[in-house]
Every structure is written in C-alpha cells, then in structure tokens.
Scaffold this active site. Sequence first.
Site, PDB file in Angstrom:
ATOM      1  N   GLY A  69      28.452 -44.923  -7.059  1.00  0.00           N
ATOM      2  CA  GLY A  69      27.093 -45.375  -6.832  1.00  0.00           C
ATOM      3  C   GLY A  69      26.071 -44.475  -7.504  1.00  0.00           C
ATOM      4  CB  CYS A 320      17.168 -27.934   8.724  1.00  0.00           C
ATOM      5  SG  CYS A 320      16.688 -26.454   9.624  1.00  0.00           S
TER       6      CYS A 320
END
Length: 459
Positions: A69, A320
Amino acid sequence: MPYFDTASAAPLHPVARQALQASLDEGWADPARLYREGRRARLLLDAAREAAAEAVGCRPDELVFTPSGTHAVHTGVAGALAGRRRVGGHLVVSAVEHSSVLHAAAAHEAAGGTVTQVPVDRAGAVSPAGYASALDASTALACLQSANHEVGTVQPVAEVAEVCAAAGVPLLVDAAQSLGWGPVEGGWSVLTASAHKWGGPAGVGLLAVRKGVRFSPQFPADERESGRSPGFVNLPAVVAAAASLRAVRAEADAEAARLRILVDRIRRRVARLVPDVEVVGDPERRLPHLVTFSCLYVDGETLLHELDRAGYSVSSGSSCTSSTLTPSHVLRAMGVLSEGNVRVSLPSGTTAQEVNGFLEVLPGVVAGVRATLGVSEPAAVAPVSDALEIDALGLRCPQPVIELARAIGTVPIGGTVTVLSDDEVARLDIPAWCTMRGHTYEGEAPRPAGVAYTVRRRV
C-alpha cells in the site's frame, strides 16, 4: 488471546488462505508468456484484477497491483504530480494523512515543490471549504484519506472531490482503512489501498488511476502492470488479495452492523468505567470497527504492555513513547490528548464476550499504571498563591500534566499555574488537559531551558 489491532493488519481471511494455497500450484508461471502455464497464470491475474476493480468501482484497465500500500501511495503521488508538472508543483494534503502520504509530500517539498496541509476539527475531519481555500492555480494534486487510521473518522471524500473537480485538480484517495467496508464514493481520480488491511496477504497494494487523469510513472519503463508498477507480481498473493476483498465485501454490511454495536459499547462504557478518559474521533461518521480513547495520567507504552500481559493486543494512535518522545501527528492536528492513547480495532468475528472481558480488565490496568506513576487525587488545600510555576524539566509524558493537576488546586480560581517543560508532548497534552478539565490555556513562552506553558484556573 483477543487480537484488537486489525487497523494495523487484519488476520488472514480464510478465503485468502484458500486462494493463496490454490494459486501456488496454478499461478507460479510468468503471466506474460504464451505457453500453457503462462496463459493459466494470465487468466488468474486477469480474474484477480477484475474482482479488485469491481470492489474499487473502476475499470480493470485502470487498476494495477503494487508491492504494498505504501508503494501504491508513493507511486500514485509521484505519478500524478509528474503528470501535471506543467500546471505547477503545489500539493494539498490533510493534516491527518497516513505517514506514507506525508512522506511523499515531504519528498516532493524537498525536490522544490510546495505543500499545504488542510487542518481538521477536534473530531479529526476536514471540511470541503478547507480544501477549497487551499487550492490555487498551481495545485497539481490533492490527497485525502477515506477514513482515518488512528481515530476512525470518515472523511467527506465526495464533497472534497466536487471541490477539486470544480478547480480542475485530481484527488488521490488513500482508502487503505475503508475499502474492505465498501467502495469510496465520489469522483476521485486516483485511489490506493493495501490488502493486509482487509485480511489479504501482506505485500499487495492497489493503485487505480481513472482514465483521463494525467499520470506519468516515475520508474524506468516496464511492460508489466501498465508501466505503473515494475517487476514480476506476486501472483498467488494478488489472487488471494482479490478473493479476500470480494469475500469481506460480501460480509461487510452484516459485520459492520454487529461490530458497530460492540464499538458503541466500548465508547459508552470506557467513559463511565475509567476516570479522566477522552474518547476521540467522530462519534457518528466513523469506521464501524475502530475506537480510540486517551487516558489522563497514564504512560501509553506502559499501558499497552500491561494490556498485552492481561491478554489483549491493542495499539496506540500515538507515537508518544520513551524512544521517540513525539506525539502522533493525527492527535496533534486534532488538538486532543495524546498520553495514554489506546486504539481498539476489532477484527471480523469478535464476540461480545471478548469485548466485555476487555472492559472488565481495562479499569484495573489503568489504575495500576497510574499507581506506579504516583497519581492520586490531591487533598483539598487553601490557595497558597495567585501564580505558581512548576519546574518539570527532565520529566517525560505524562509527568508534566500530572504535576500540573497536583498544583492547580493550590491557586485560587482565576490564578495561574505555569509549567516549565522540555518535553515536546507537553505542547499538545497541556492544552488538551485544560479542555478536559475546564481550565483556560493561556499560551506558551520560550525559556532558556524548555518552554513555559501557562494555565488559568477556572473551576
């Protein structure tokens, strides 16, 4: 062990497995050759292309198979930009595109082009007006995902396509997350997708380019796949990808209705069961199988590890972590909390019992992670100062927000708390915390060490 991360990669669909095994025996030859084995392989390739094109909603000769993709995205962006180089070098993308689109945009910018990012609202959706204002006479291409990969918000592709068509600009749609649920509506020009998102094998992408779209492949000339994706296709994987796409589409309506009920249960109960949590993404215009929520005062990486230990495979929409210390670009663009971010994306066949089990485990896991960070409700105290500054230098996500929460009660209503932090994540999470808690974010100011973030107490 329940697997709840199909947005990253769906388990191989049984039809894909059957087609893959069958085509390993029949589809090993070169489909470009004229002898018997080659003709047999060509028949398989043509049938796979027709099935995939029917699912996409395009002509078979408009669709090619790529090695992934991401490869399809990079090929589509580069080819469409090159095909319209005489118009200009301006590219328009949304702020929440998949990293493959943003990487292609960065490469275009590095080569001398210009890029405009269209902002999104707090639910993660763009507006057609935002695209209309970003387009200009030099715009060669616009890109928009059909649905967001981190929070599930479905984008107004048809409306944006109308805006682009009125301006004479082709629209590339990244349909990786949504194609298994149905065709992309609207007058898109280029479309990309990835087979492992719907239960096909990894290593197969789709690239569809409508007739009439100016497109110039940037690879050396190759006679295969219309010159748009050079090299020998992995025919068994292509056949399995097309067969599984047809199979999941046949099941899509019924499965979407069933999974939407389970996701709605998660959306409702997480907010009730877990204190200080924010469910993000559009509550209505969203993928049926995906829900994302963020927990205050929780380290996201630790939370995912603890859920894995409890037997649940989930992922995070946020990057994070202790290694990167950077929040997700999607969550940053939305202005929502990044700490303690959990993305649950249910595969086909997920049961109510599995979802209920996850909801039973989650509150205790979150509480346990908070306990290790020393999070507790602050005792009621009399205000000690109208303005307070906290030194959170060296403290990482989510500790600066935890320190802010502890301190806010020590100033009177109308007073301010300033957090000094050198963690980039604080720039996103402190304003998001203010929104959740009803306080006012006053802004930031650079300091010799770190940045000072000021919050005014309102409640």
